[in-house]
Design a protein around this motif. Structure first.
Motif, PDB file in Angstrom:
ATOM      1  N   LEU A  48      -7.126  -8.542 -33.483  1.00  0.00           N
ATOM      2  CA  LEU A  48      -8.240  -8.042 -34.308  1.00  0.00           C
ATOM      3  C   LEU A  48      -9.578  -8.421 -33.686  1.00  0.00           C
ATOM      4  O   LEU A  48     -10.536  -7.655 -33.717  1.00  0.00           O
ATOM      5  CB  LEU A  48      -8.096  -8.707 -35.676  1.00  0.00           C
ATOM      6  CG  LEU A  48      -8.696  -8.088 -36.908  1.00  0.00           C
ATOM      7  CD1 LEU A  48      -8.136  -6.711 -37.112  1.00  0.00           C
ATOM      8  CD2 LEU A  48      -8.369  -8.957 -38.109  1.00  0.00           C
ATOM      9  N   ILE A 104      -4.327  -5.786 -37.600  1.00  0.00           N
ATOM     10  CA  ILE A 104      -4.274  -5.940 -39.066  1.00  0.00           C
ATOM     11  C   ILE A 104      -2.816  -5.894 -39.542  1.00  0.00           C
ATOM     12  O   ILE A 104      -2.387  -6.725 -40.348  1.00  0.00           O
ATOM     13  CB  ILE A 104      -5.098  -4.821 -39.756  1.00  0.00           C
ATOM     14  CG1 ILE A 104      -6.584  -4.960 -39.406  1.00  0.00           C
ATOM     15  CG2 ILE A 104      -4.918  -4.870 -41.265  1.00  0.00           C
ATOM     16  CD1 ILE A 104      -7.450  -3.794 -39.876  1.00  0.00           C
ATOM     17  N   VAL A 107      -5.847   3.865 -39.682  1.00  0.00           N
ATOM     18  CA  VAL A 107      -5.980   3.579 -38.255  1.00  0.00           C
ATOM     19  C   VAL A 107      -5.731   4.849 -37.437  1.00  0.00           C
ATOM     20  O   VAL A 107      -6.454   5.133 -36.479  1.00  0.00           O
ATOM     21  CB  VAL A 107      -4.999   2.449 -37.862  1.00  0.00           C
ATOM     22  CG1 VAL A 107      -4.856   2.355 -36.365  1.00  0.00           C
ATOM     23  CG2 VAL A 107      -5.470   1.137 -38.427  1.00  0.00           C
ATOM     24  N   MET A 115      -0.950  -9.054 -38.537  1.00  0.00           N
ATOM     25  CA  MET A 115      -1.404 -10.181 -39.368  1.00  0.00           C
ATOM     26  C   MET A 115      -0.806 -10.093 -40.773  1.00  0.00           C
ATOM     27  O   MET A 115      -0.316 -11.082 -41.319  1.00  0.00           O
ATOM     28  CB  MET A 115      -2.932 -10.158 -39.448  1.00  0.00           C
ATOM     29  CG  MET A 115      -3.521 -11.345 -40.159  1.00  0.00           C
ATOM     30  SD  MET A 115      -5.279 -11.143 -40.388  1.00  0.00           S
ATOM     31  CE  MET A 115      -5.351  -9.939 -41.689  1.00  0.00           C
ATOM     32  N   PHE A 116      -0.809  -8.892 -41.345  1.00  0.00           N
ATOM     33  CA  PHE A 116      -0.237  -8.705 -42.680  1.00  0.00           C
ATOM     34  C   PHE A 116       1.272  -8.950 -42.696  1.00  0.00           C
ATOM     35  O   PHE A 116       1.814  -9.439 -43.684  1.00  0.00           O
ATOM     36  CB  PHE A 116      -0.531  -7.302 -43.201  1.00  0.00           C
ATOM     37  CG  PHE A 116      -1.866  -7.182 -43.891  1.00  0.00           C
ATOM     38  CD1 PHE A 116      -2.580  -8.305 -44.271  1.00  0.00           C
ATOM     39  CD2 PHE A 116      -2.409  -5.940 -44.181  1.00  0.00           C
ATOM     40  CE1 PHE A 116      -3.805  -8.198 -44.900  1.00  0.00           C
ATOM     41  CE2 PHE A 116      -3.633  -5.816 -44.809  1.00  0.00           C
ATOM     42  CZ  PHE A 116      -4.335  -6.960 -45.171  1.00  0.00           C
ATOM     43  N   PRO A 168      -9.480   1.517 -31.943  1.00  0.00           N
ATOM     44  CA  PRO A 168      -9.047   1.500 -33.354  1.00  0.00           C
ATOM     45  C   PRO A 168      -7.554   1.220 -33.496  1.00  0.00           C
ATOM     46  O   PRO A 168      -7.139   0.487 -34.385  1.00  0.00           O
ATOM     47  CB  PRO A 168      -9.385   2.903 -33.847  1.00  0.00           C
ATOM     48  CG  PRO A 168     -10.469   3.386 -32.962  1.00  0.00           C
ATOM     49  CD  PRO A 168     -10.240   2.743 -31.632  1.00  0.00           C
ATOM     50  N   ILE A 172      -6.877  -2.521 -32.997  1.00  0.00           N
ATOM     51  CA  ILE A 172      -7.410  -3.294 -34.126  1.00  0.00           C
ATOM     52  C   ILE A 172      -6.509  -3.092 -35.349  1.00  0.00           C
ATOM     53  O   ILE A 172      -6.186  -4.036 -36.067  1.00  0.00           O
ATOM     54  CB  ILE A 172      -8.870  -2.878 -34.430  1.00  0.00           C
ATOM     55  CG1 ILE A 172      -9.781  -3.283 -33.273  1.00  0.00           C
ATOM     56  CG2 ILE A 172      -9.367  -3.519 -35.730  1.00  0.00           C
ATOM     57  CD1 ILE A 172     -11.217  -2.867 -33.396  1.00  0.00           C
ATOM     58  N   LEU A 194      -4.599 -11.922 -35.636  1.00  0.00           N
ATOM     59  CA  LEU A 194      -6.034 -12.241 -35.713  1.00  0.00           C
ATOM     60  C   LEU A 194      -6.691 -12.130 -34.333  1.00  0.00           C
ATOM     61  O   LEU A 194      -7.813 -11.630 -34.205  1.00  0.00           O
ATOM     62  CB  LEU A 194      -6.237 -13.647 -36.273  1.00  0.00           C
ATOM     63  CG  LEU A 194      -6.221 -13.771 -37.799  1.00  0.00           C
ATOM     64  CD1 LEU A 194      -6.232 -15.231 -38.209  1.00  0.00           C
ATOM     65  CD2 LEU A 194      -7.409 -13.053 -38.425  1.00  0.00           C
TER      66      LEU A 194
END
Lengths: 468, 213
Positions: free
Chosen positions: B152, B165, B200, B168-169, B158, B161, B149
């Motif tokens: 992010l 993701i 991405v 985090m997943f 990109p 970021i 997070l």
């Protein structure tokens, strides 16, 4: 034959076909429109779970499709929402061929129809969250390409959806646990909280809204219009599905309070920022934010009348966004300077009028399609929550002021009034005719909204009955 | 039982406990703090390897193997993307002059420590809405979620970021697999990971074109 399977596979297969024909934009548009027309006929005419004779053969269209232990079920109440989706996509596909779009617009748009149907049909509903995530990922390919290469809007959208989806999945697990342990109210409280947070994030509630104005400024206008009008509406249909399925969610006053507060925050933020916008895209982005805020407030009021108003707002938004997308698609380029923009406006006065008509309708200017629903909501709020009504009124006025300011800065009104601009147009007669038609349509819908209201209010009739 | 599977069965319990958590504690902050692509891609490989080992605590070894395959695909996609884009990073704002760190790096270190403490406290105070399968898995998963997070929130590229993701997943997947270990969910989350990585890469390559112009 399974109807959900048929409805989900048709757009996906046509999407693959269209991908291979991406050099011929009109062929893509015709195929996409054809697919939407077939789906429209299917949803209107197919007798579900009944034996029928079709071309001399017995056919049985099942309402469910089981795959890998999960099922996709079409309910009778889905019919009107599906009609809305297919008609909207049909219109976007048609208008997309007339303006500048990203190279993967049609294939991705068709794939998104399949994903949206999957979100609506899948049981148990937590799997919808995974389809929402996959849908967000696919959207990126439509938003950004070599021409519209500003990635910030797409990244924000992807990031915010990725943050929202885990909450929905967690809520799903807690609901499953509650079915096992019905005495444990904490599980239900946590599930409501998770579901509420997830839905609010996916609904682009402040501070998860920033993708909307960024995309409106930097992406292809018709793509942005499609994202805000149709793809984002899928999140709202997901919310409606949740309210239909779970009575404990319907009877949770805190959830509706959160929807109202979230909506008012969107309206307030939109109002604060819309007034200082220096681009048509920015104005549209923040006007859309205000409009989506109105939808959330309408649902948050938990009244059957307000649900009808929400349906009306959603439908008029799609109409106005299509109109805006058509006009802006002809005027706004990927990297326009102010001088380029002024030149394009001088050469395309009819497209400019279309863009302004769409934008002003989104800002709920009187005598446009967006006004009646906004006015009805304002009247309702003035009776129940006068403070919310004041916020909505002021934000609406801010959007109008924003438009007036940018019109005075960008457009030479004297040349429009004395007719000089129309003598130097570079627009062909067909485009001029279509422009006149769409502007007239927006104005007629603003003057005679009853016709549209009677058609769209049935979209959420089922929720209006059980919510009251 | 052949010798290879015997080795795996002996090694997994040794490496999937606190060793994996320590690896996560080291590699996740590297992704946040460091901008050097060589280090980031290397750290990602280590993070995915040890995250897969953490998955063996909550999933059957064969299913955790699927996660490992997914992570190998994701990492390969990221590797190819970075190779296409180039390994050098043009922003010099985080350069190190002797022992003096740039303001950006110092800010990131402080942020990593703060969110790390928040993640640790979430586990300690038992505030998570998940059943705790094992303390080590929950600790590692929470760190992955909070550091993802953070990445992010503060990254501009990109690629970073996207890594946010994915990280985090990965953390969420660890927590969620404990309550929903079905193959369908593992498969769907794997599909999500791969599609996010693809997206991405697409954005990173377009971003390259944009910034070079």
């Amino acid at each position: 034959m399974s109807l959900p399977m048929l409805m989900m596979t048709i757009p996906a297969l046509v999407g693959v076909l269209v991908y291979n024909l991406r050099r011929w934009i009109w062929v893509q548009a015709i195929l996409a429109c054809g697919a939407m027309f077939i789906l429209f006929v299917l949803v209107q005419q197919t007798p579900v779970d009944q034996l029928v004779v079709l071309a001399g053969r017995d056919m049985y269209f099942r309402s469910s499709w089981e795959i890998l232990g999960r099922s996709f079920v079409i309910l009778p109440s889905d019919k009107h929402i599906l009609t809305f989706i297919f008609v909207s996509v049909f219109l976007f596909a048609l208008v997309g061929a007339m303006v500048s779009v990203t190279i993967l617009f049609y294939p991705v748009m068709l794939s998104l129809v399949s994903i949206i149907l999957a979100i609506m049909f899948v049981q148990p509903f937590i799997y919808a969250a995974l389809f929402i995530q996959i849908g967000a990922v696919i959207c990126v390919f439509m938003i950004v390409d070599y021409k519209y290469s500003e990635v910030a809007g797409a990244l924000r959208y992807l990031a915010f959806v990725s943050i929202g989806v885990p909450f929905i999945l967690m809520a799903g697990w807690q609901m499953e646990m509650y079915q096992v342990r019905p005495d444990d109210d904490i599980l239900l409280t946590q599930a409501s909280l998770m579901l509420g947070v997830g839905v609010l994030i996916l609904s682009a509630v402040v501070p998860f809204h920033s993708w909307m104005p960024i995309m409106a400024r930097k992406s292809a206008p018709i793509v942005t219009a499609f994202m805000i009008g149709v793809v984002h509406a899928a999140m709202f249909f997901f919310l409606i599905d949740i309210l239909v399925q779970f009575d404990w969610m319907r009877n949770n006053p805190q959830f509706f309070f959160a929807l109202r507060i979230g909506g008012i925050l969107m309206i307030l933020t939109g109002g604060v920022f819309v007034i200082s916008q220096r681009s048509f895209g920015g104005l549209m982005g923040y006007s859309s934010l205000i409009d989506w805020g109105c939808t959330l407030v309408a649902i948050g009021l938990r009244l059957s009348d307000a649900v009808g108003i929400a349906a009306m707002i959603i439908c008029t938004r799609v109409i106005t966004l299509i109109v805006w997308g058509f006009g802006a698609g002809l005027i706004l380029g990927a990297n326009n300077s102010v001088e380029d923009l002024r030149l394009k406006i001088r050469r395309n006065p009819f497209a400019t009028v279309v863009m302004l008509a769409g934008g002003l309708s989104l800002a709920a200017m009187p005598f446009t399609a967006g006004f009646p629903a906004r006015f009805a909501l304002l009247q309702l709020l003035a009776r129940i929550h006068p403070d919310y009504a004041i916020v909505l009124l002021v934000s609406g006025l801010c959007a109008w002021v924003g438009y007036i300011r940018i019109i005075s800065e960008m457009i030479d009104l004297s040349s429009i009034i004395n007719g000089e601009m129309y003598r130097k147009v570079s627009e062909n007669p067909g485009r001029i005719g279509f422009s006149v038609f769409v502007v007239a349509f927006v104005i007629i819908m603003g003057l005679v909204p009853q016709w549209l209201y009677s058609k769209v209010s049935i979209m959420f009739e089922h929720i209006a009955i059980i919510i009251a | 039982m052949n010798s290879a599977s015997h080795i795996v069965e002996v090694l997994i319990p040794l490496w999937s406990g606190y060793v994996a958590v320590v690896a996560v504690f080291v590699t996740a902050p590297i992704l946040v703090i460091v901008n050097d692509r060589k280090i980031v891609v290397g750290a990602l490989a280590v993070l995915f390897l040890f995250a897969s080992l953490l998955f063996t605590n909550v999933l059957a070894t064969q299913v955790a193997g699927i996660k490992l395959i997914v992570y190998i695909i994701v990492w390969t996609l990221i590797f190819i993307c970075v190779q296409q884009k180039g390994w050098n990073y043009t922003d010099h704002s985080d350069e190190v002059y002797g022992l003096v760190l740039s303001a950006q790096t110092r800010f990131r270190i402080i942020a990593v420590i703060m969110v790390g403490l928040v993640g640790w406290q979430l586990v300690e105070a038992d505030r998570l809405p998940f059943p705790i399968v094992s303390q080590s898995v929950t600790l590692g998963a929470t760190q992955l979620v909070v550091q993802g997070l953070l990445l992010l929130a503060i990254a501009r590229q990109p690629l970073k970021i996207g890594l946010g993701i994915l990280v985090m997943f990965t953390g969420f997947g660890l927590l969620y697999s404990a309550v929903e270990p079905s193959l369908m969910v593992v498969g769907m989350l794997g599909v999500v990971d791969i599609t996010v990585a693809l997206t991405v890469c697409y954005l990173e390559l377009l971003w390259k074109t944009n910034t070079q112009e």
